[in-house]
Design a protein around this motif. Structure first.
Motif, short mmCIF file in Angstrom:
data_model
loop_
_atom_site.label_atom_id
_atom_site.label_comp_id
_atom_site.label_asym_id
_atom_site.label_seq_id
_atom_site.Cartn_x
_atom_site.Cartn_y
_atom_site.Cartn_z
N LEU A 100 0.83 -1.21 0.00
CA LEU A 100 0.00 0.00 0.00
C LEU A 100 0.86 1.26 0.00
O LEU A 100 0.57 2.24 -0.70
CB LEU A 100 -0.95 0.01 1.20
CG LEU A 100 -2.09 -1.01 1.15
CD1 LEU A 100 -2.85 -1.02 2.48
CD2 LEU A 100 -3.03 -0.72 0.00
N LEU A 101 1.92 1.23 0.78
CA LEU A 101 2.81 2.39 0.84
C LEU A 101 3.54 2.60 -0.49
O LEU A 101 3.75 3.75 -0.91
CB LEU A 101 3.82 2.23 1.98
CG LEU A 101 3.23 2.35 3.39
CD1 LEU A 101 4.28 1.99 4.43
CD2 LEU A 101 2.68 3.74 3.64
N LYS A 102 3.88 1.52 -1.16
CA LYS A 102 4.51 1.65 -2.48
C LYS A 102 3.55 2.30 -3.47
O LYS A 102 3.95 3.16 -4.26
CB LYS A 102 4.96 0.28 -3.00
CG LYS A 102 6.21 -0.24 -2.34
CD LYS A 102 6.59 -1.62 -2.90
CE LYS A 102 7.83 -2.16 -2.21
NZ LYS A 102 8.20 -3.49 -2.71
N LEU A 103 2.29 1.89 -3.42
CA LEU A 103 1.29 2.51 -4.29
C LEU A 103 1.12 4.00 -3.97
O LEU A 103 0.99 4.84 -4.88
CB LEU A 103 -0.06 1.79 -4.15
CG LEU A 103 -0.15 0.41 -4.77
CD1 LEU A 103 -1.48 -0.25 -4.42
CD2 LEU A 103 0.02 0.49 -6.28
N GLU A 104 1.14 4.31 -2.69
CA GLU A 104 1.01 5.71 -2.29
C GLU A 104 2.20 6.53 -2.78
O GLU A 104 2.04 7.66 -3.25
CB GLU A 104 0.88 5.81 -0.77
CG GLU A 104 0.63 7.22 -0.29
CD GLU A 104 0.46 7.32 1.23
OE1 GLU A 104 0.35 8.45 1.71
OE2 GLU A 104 0.45 6.28 1.91
#
Length: 102
Positions: free
Chosen positions: A31-35
């Motif tokens: 999720l953090l990579k997508l963000e």
């Protein structure tokens, strides 16, 4: 003292907990990579917008210089030189962009 079977059950349970924690952390990481990707795109978009606005500002400055030179004939030579300088700056910038494209 705990039996070998009890110790083994404790180890298995702790291992399951660690696997669950690892899975949860992996999901959070994804999720953090997508963000981060989303923020990078937003940043690039903002940077492009700033560049476009700076170019518009330069064009407006040139237009204003031309307009002012029509009104104030006493300072027309200075304004013409200023306008020529700005046009030369634009040409240099265009040449630089062409060079980058090659």
């Amino acid at each position: 003292m705990a039996t070998l079977s009890t110790q083994m059950n404790i180890i298995v349970e702790k291992t399951r907990n660690l696997i669950q924690l690892c899975d949860a952390l992996q999901e959070e990481n994804d999720l953090l990579k997508l963000e981060v990707q989303s923020l990078q795109v937003a940043f690039q978009t903002s940077t492009d917008k700033v560049q476009q606005l700076e170019e518009k500002l330069k064009a407006m400055a040139v237009a204003k210089t031309l307009e002012e030179s029509d009104v104030d004939r006493g300072a027309i030579n200075e304004k013409i030189l200023d306008t020529k300088q700005k046009i030369n700056d634009f040409v240099r910038e265009i040449d630089r962009c062409i060079g980058l494209l090659k």
